[in-house]
Design a protein around this motif. Sequence first.
Motif, PDB file in Angstrom:
ATOM      1  N   HIS A  55       0.812  -1.211   0.000  1.00 47.19           N
ATOM      2  CA  HIS A  55       0.000   0.000   0.000  1.00 47.19           C
ATOM      3  C   HIS A  55       0.845   1.260   0.000  1.00 47.19           C
ATOM      4  CE1 HIS A  55      -2.739   3.108   1.720  1.00 47.19           C
ATOM      5  NE2 HIS A  55      -3.613   2.498   0.949  1.00 47.19           N
ATOM      6  N   GLU A  56       1.985   1.237   0.669  1.00 46.60           N
ATOM      7  CA  GLU A  56       2.846   2.416   0.708  1.00 46.60           C
ATOM      8  C   GLU A  56       3.333   2.802  -0.677  1.00 46.60           C
ATOM      9  OE1 GLU A  56       6.299   3.767   3.645  1.00 46.60           O
ATOM     10  OE2 GLU A  56       6.944   2.171   2.296  1.00 46.60           O
ATOM     11  N   ASN A  57       3.539   1.806  -1.550  1.00 47.44           N
ATOM     12  CA  ASN A  57       4.108   2.058  -2.867  1.00 47.44           C
ATOM     13  C   ASN A  57       3.061   2.206  -3.968  1.00 47.44           C
ATOM     14  OD1 ASN A  57       6.787   1.943  -1.925  1.00 47.44           O
ATOM     15  ND2 ASN A  57       6.791  -0.288  -2.057  1.00 47.44           N
ATOM     16  N   ASN A  58       1.982   1.412  -3.904  1.00 44.90           N
ATOM     17  CA  ASN A  58       1.006   1.460  -4.998  1.00 44.90           C
ATOM     18  C   ASN A  58      -0.438   1.393  -4.522  1.00 44.90           C
ATOM     19  OD1 ASN A  58       0.830  -1.171  -4.182  1.00 44.90           O
ATOM     20  ND2 ASN A  58       1.247  -2.089  -6.190  1.00 44.90           N
ATOM     21  N   GLU A  59      -0.665   1.591  -3.204  1.00 40.11           N
ATOM     22  CA  GLU A  59      -1.994   1.624  -2.603  1.00 40.11           C
ATOM     23  C   GLU A  59      -2.752   0.310  -2.751  1.00 40.11           C
ATOM     24  OE1 GLU A  59      -4.127   5.054  -3.944  1.00 40.11           O
ATOM     25  OE2 GLU A  59      -2.768   6.456  -2.935  1.00 40.11           O
ATOM     26  N   ARG A  60      -2.013  -0.813  -2.814  1.00 37.86           N
ATOM     27  CA  ARG A  60      -2.642  -2.127  -2.887  1.00 37.86           C
ATOM     28  C   ARG A  60      -2.283  -2.938  -1.637  1.00 37.86           C
ATOM     29  NH1 ARG A  60      -2.168  -5.018  -8.655  1.00 37.86           N
ATOM     30  NH2 ARG A  60      -3.576  -6.390  -7.486  1.00 37.86           N
ATOM     31  N   ARG A  61      -3.305  -3.447  -0.952  1.00 40.28           N
ATOM     32  CA  ARG A  61      -3.070  -4.222   0.266  1.00 40.28           C
ATOM     33  C   ARG A  61      -2.962  -5.720  -0.013  1.00 40.28           C
ATOM     34  NH1 ARG A  61      -3.194  -0.764   4.376  1.00 40.28           N
ATOM     35  NH2 ARG A  61      -4.502   1.105   4.217  1.00 40.28           N
ATOM     36  N   ASN A  62      -3.529  -6.184  -1.128  1.00 41.67           N
ATOM     37  CA  ASN A  62      -3.413  -7.582  -1.543  1.00 41.67           C
ATOM     38  C   ASN A  62      -3.804  -8.538  -0.423  1.00 41.67           C
ATOM     39  OD1 ASN A  62      -2.406  -6.775  -4.086  1.00 41.67           O
ATOM     40  ND2 ASN A  62      -0.318  -6.704  -3.311  1.00 41.67           N
ATOM     41  N   GLY A  63      -4.937  -8.256   0.222  1.00 41.42           N
ATOM     42  CA  GLY A  63      -5.387  -9.102   1.319  1.00 41.42           C
ATOM     43  C   GLY A  63      -5.785 -10.497   0.859  1.00 41.42           C
ATOM     44  N   PRO A  64      -5.915 -11.449   1.770  1.00 43.98           N
ATOM     45  CA  PRO A  64      -5.767 -11.280   3.220  1.00 43.98           C
ATOM     46  C   PRO A  64      -4.309 -11.149   3.638  1.00 43.98           C
ATOM     47  CG  PRO A  64      -6.143 -13.584   2.713  1.00 43.98           C
ATOM     48  CD  PRO A  64      -6.277 -12.834   1.415  1.00 43.98           C
ATOM     49  N   SER A  65      -4.068 -10.494   4.739  1.00 40.92           N
ATOM     50  CA  SER A  65      -2.708 -10.255   5.211  1.00 40.92           C
ATOM     51  C   SER A  65      -2.116 -11.512   5.838  1.00 40.92           C
ATOM     52  CB  SER A  65      -2.704  -9.122   6.243  1.00 40.92           C
ATOM     53  OG  SER A  65      -3.172  -7.919   5.675  1.00 40.92           O
ATOM     54  N   GLY A  66      -0.778 -11.569   5.862  1.00 40.02           N
ATOM     55  CA  GLY A  66      -0.091 -12.668   6.507  1.00 40.02           C
ATOM     56  C   GLY A  66      -0.150 -12.560   8.024  1.00 40.02           C
ATOM     57  N   TYR A  67       0.054 -13.702   8.683  1.00 32.63           N
ATOM     58  CA  TYR A  67       0.008 -13.720  10.146  1.00 32.63           C
ATOM     59  C   TYR A  67       0.713 -14.971  10.654  1.00 32.63           C
ATOM     60  CZ  TYR A  67      -3.620 -17.185   9.239  1.00 32.63           C
ATOM     61  OH  TYR A  67      -4.300 -18.290   8.788  1.00 32.63           O
ATOM     62  N   SER A  68       1.217 -14.892  11.879  1.00 37.38           N
ATOM     63  CA  SER A  68       1.743 -16.091  12.527  1.00 37.38           C
ATOM     64  C   SER A  68       0.564 -16.891  13.076  1.00 37.38           C
ATOM     65  CB  SER A  68       2.727 -15.737  13.644  1.00 37.38           C
ATOM     66  OG  SER A  68       2.077 -14.998  14.668  1.00 37.38           O
ATOM     67  N   LYS A  69       0.701 -18.223  13.115  1.00 32.90           N
ATOM     68  CA  LYS A  69      -0.422 -19.055  13.528  1.00 32.90           C
ATOM     69  C   LYS A  69      -0.829 -18.815  14.972  1.00 32.90           C
ATOM     70  CE  LYS A  69      -0.338 -22.826  10.214  1.00 32.90           C
ATOM     71  NZ  LYS A  69      -0.275 -24.296  10.025  1.00 32.90           N
ATOM     72  N   ASN A  70       0.099 -18.323  15.789  1.00 37.07           N
ATOM     73  CA  ASN A  70      -0.294 -17.988  17.162  1.00 37.07           C
ATOM     74  C   ASN A  70      -0.858 -16.573  17.274  1.00 37.07           C
ATOM     75  OD1 ASN A  70       1.979 -16.345  16.990  1.00 37.07           O
ATOM     76  ND2 ASN A  70       3.157 -17.454  18.536  1.00 37.07           N
ATOM     77  N   ARG A  71      -0.982 -15.897  16.123  1.00 37.65           N
ATOM     78  CA  ARG A  71      -1.603 -14.572  16.020  1.00 37.65           C
ATOM     79  C   ARG A  71      -0.841 -13.480  16.760  1.00 37.65           C
ATOM     80  NH1 ARG A  71      -5.499 -14.851  11.917  1.00 37.65           N
ATOM     81  NH2 ARG A  71      -6.231 -17.009  11.894  1.00 37.65           N
ATOM     82  N   ARG A  72       0.423 -13.716  17.049  1.00 32.95           N
ATOM     83  CA  ARG A  72       1.221 -12.718  17.756  1.00 32.95           C
ATOM     84  C   ARG A  72       1.982 -11.785  16.813  1.00 32.95           C
ATOM     85  NH1 ARG A  72       2.039 -13.442  23.321  1.00 32.95           N
ATOM     86  NH2 ARG A  72       0.789 -15.136  24.162  1.00 32.95           N
ATOM     87  N   PHE A  73       2.044 -12.135  15.530  1.00 27.14           N
ATOM     88  CA  PHE A  73       2.663 -11.278  14.521  1.00 27.14           C
ATOM     89  C   PHE A  73       1.736 -11.180  13.323  1.00 27.14           C
ATOM     90  CE2 PHE A  73       6.345 -12.591  16.953  1.00 27.14           C
ATOM     91  CZ  PHE A  73       7.121 -11.444  16.983  1.00 27.14           C
ATOM     92  N   ILE A  74       1.769 -10.029  12.665  1.00 27.47           N
ATOM     93  CA  ILE A  74       0.959  -9.826  11.470  1.00 27.47           C
ATOM     94  C   ILE A  74       1.780  -9.096  10.418  1.00 27.47           C
ATOM     95  CG2 ILE A  74      -1.267  -9.818  12.659  1.00 27.47           C
ATOM     96  CD1 ILE A  74      -1.158  -6.743  12.599  1.00 27.47           C
ATOM     97  N   GLU A  75       1.341  -9.237   9.183  1.00 28.71           N
ATOM     98  CA  GLU A  75       1.903  -8.438   8.089  1.00 28.71           C
ATOM     99  C   GLU A  75       1.494  -6.991   8.281  1.00 28.71           C
ATOM    100  OE1 GLU A  75       1.627  -8.208   3.179  1.00 28.71           O
ATOM    101  OE2 GLU A  75       0.437  -9.665   4.302  1.00 28.71           O
ATOM    102  N   GLY A  76       2.390  -6.081   7.966  1.00 33.88           N
ATOM    103  CA  GLY A  76       2.086  -4.670   8.140  1.00 33.88           C
ATOM    104  C   GLY A  76       1.046  -4.176   7.159  1.00 33.88           C
TER     105      GLY A  76
END
Length: 355
Positions: A55-76
């Motif tokens: 999104h910072e470069n071309n305003e595209r988020r390309n969801g769904p976002s990445g995440y760790s399976k324990n949900r403690r980290f996510i893609e920005g």
Amino acid sequence: MKAFVCPQLLLMLTLTAAPVFAQVVPGTGTKIDYVGDDFEEPAWEFVHNMPKGSHENNERRNGPSGYSKNRRFIEGPERGQPDHMQIIPTPAGGLPHSKNALWVSTLHSGIPGQNTRTVEQDDLIVSCPSRLGTSFRPSESPNCMVRIYFPEVDRWEKRNGPHFGFRLGCSTTAEQEREGFLAFGTEMGPEPYWPGIWVHYRHTADQRGPAGSAYLAVRGDNRGRDFRVAEMEQFGWWTFGISVTPDGRIHYYASPGVDPLTPQDLLTSQTPYGFSAERITSFFFNFCNVNDGRTWSTPVVIDDPEMYLVNASRVMQFVQRKEAAEAKRQAYAKRRAEMMAERNARSQNNSRSSR
């Protein structure tokens, strides 16, 4: 002519001046175990959900976002997640209790499918608001810290410039240009900003240091500019920390090794861009490389990213509600599994008895 200063005026100015708060060393207060990670789960895994967001470069988020399976980290929300994340045995000299840590490196930074041959970056976000259901307030004196292992010289990406960042997500209220058709003038609105500590590497020597050395820079000063704060006299393990005091100031800390931070480890205290933080959303990591499709970023290992609050009562109420809801969900799932097992057992018994 000698100037006369009214004592009553001096007293009034003293009483109405904005308070200045003492520094808060990262690691102070109540540790919020519900966020952060120790990487000791044997099945730790990150779900990438390519293509990455950009999104910072071309305003595209390309969801769904990445995440760790324990949900403690996510893609920005602005940039994609690093390409390689792997649990490895903690490198020698790490925290005594630590068995595992996270090795991180990235290759395809920037817009997916485009090799710009310029320095781009990917983000790994410690999931705070989505897990807690709230952000942090400066009055709570939030402070975060992490242990980071930097490799030997021959494993760094061969270029001068920023390689790694440890940063906060903050916001304040600032004057902004109005948006929309026929809009003009300005208005006050939320303004996000991302202060942090950057590691700059010298592949070739410069005026301040030899080839194969690195230094720490901070973002940023009162105008938001990065500035150099310290040389990295060694590689291997470092402890980084950032804290926010109730006056909205940002305080940056770093020390070689994994010992707890101390007041002497303060690098600088700043109000980046002239802002006083009003809300702190999370903390995160940046991994930079030349986006040419061939060059991996410098591999770093992170361990035990932690968030602390000096005044934790409000946030702990959110934690308790989240934990209660999770316990209820797990109990329901367990009971449902038991019921399914009982049903299957009855079905098998009925099948055998009918033969």
